[in-house]
Design an enzyme around this catalytic site. Sequence first.
Site, PDB file in Angstrom:
ATOM      1  N   TYR A 170      -8.334  -5.913  -0.881  1.00 41.45           N
ATOM      2  CA  TYR A 170      -8.900  -4.871   0.000  1.00 41.45           C
ATOM      3  C   TYR A 170     -10.077  -4.155  -0.675  1.00 41.45           C
ATOM      4  CZ  TYR A 170      -8.463  -1.786   4.100  1.00 41.45           C
ATOM      5  OH  TYR A 170      -8.672  -1.113   5.279  1.00 41.45           O
TER       6      TYR A 170
ATOM      7  N   LYS B 219     -11.262   3.828   2.451  1.00 44.62           N
ATOM      8  CA  LYS B 219     -10.131   4.455   3.158  1.00 44.62           C
ATOM      9  C   LYS B 219      -9.615   5.678   2.394  1.00 44.62           C
ATOM     10  CE  LYS B 219      -9.740   1.850   6.842  1.00 44.62           C
ATOM     11  NZ  LYS B 219     -10.324   2.350   8.098  1.00 44.62           N
TER      12      LYS B 219
END
Length: 254
Positions: free
Chosen positions: A153, A160
């Site tokens: 990720y 995020k």
Amino acid sequence: MGILEGKRILVTGVLTDASIAFSVAKLAQEEGATVVLTGFGRLSLVERIAKRLPEPAPVLELDVQSNEQLDTLAARVGEHVDGLDGVVHSIGFAPQTALGGNFLNTTWEDVATALHVSTYSFKSLAVACLPLMKEGGAVVGLDFDATKAWPVYDWMGVAKAGLESCSRYLARDLGPHNIRVNLVAAGPLRTMAAKSIPGFKEFEDSWPAKAPLGWDLSDTIPAAKACVALMSDWFPATTGDIVHVDGGVHAVGS
Ligand SMILES: NC(=O)c1ccc[n+]([C@@H]2O[C@H](COP(=O)([O-])OP(=O)(O)OC[C@H]3O[C@@H](n4cnc5c(N)ncnc54)[C@H](O)[C@@H]3O)[C@@H](O)[C@H]2O)c1
């Protein structure tokens, strides 16, 4: 009577009918809301997908990297509704070099793009909609749990983490306007954004087994339900918060 009866909701991020935003728009309409959509780039595709909603919904162009489009957003939305009670940020993007295990080599330019589209835009969108939210309302964003370093990720995870912090600062500054700001941290879902993450299969293989409630990688409805609930009158004193809709993975050790 639905829980969004009479509410006017702006939903960003519809790309396909697998988009989390598509389910949010659909459920919001089913719960009584009037929905306006924004789309990025492939507008004719978004318009085609919008036709699959229970009610027709206008589609406005919004590239969150365009100041011109952000500056004119309130006026353009105002041609369809006389105000907004809810705004959904369902937008994320990172260049391929920022994902998939290349963390140590990603350039600032590529990281900057990821942060601009996926993090800063939460603030840009909320501020762009502020003139239409005179009676208060709710802003909801889509998150992926940023408390851990996940496989593949990479810089999207950093984006995020920034989104989670941005959400708390927005909650602080928009609270006096009677606007609540919250995030829904969804588990992995097979959308276009997810498919563009090299190695996403690692999440697909492990998540359903780890989740105490199990996890359906193709079902965007649970995340959409949380977004709709957060925009309803049933969370009147909740802001700066993150609701996990991940089958419970965040709560257990692996
Ligand atoms: N799919 C998952 O596994 C998952 C899990 C948790 C959170 N999320 C988050 O949910 C949100 C929606 O993603 P999705 O999974 O529904 O995928 P999606 O690909 O359907 O939606 C992503 C959206 O971002 C939009 N976008 C990209 N660049 C943009 C720009 N410059 N301006 C405006 N819009 C832009 C795309 O047009 C698209 O509609 C994202 O924030 C994503 O990070 C996804």
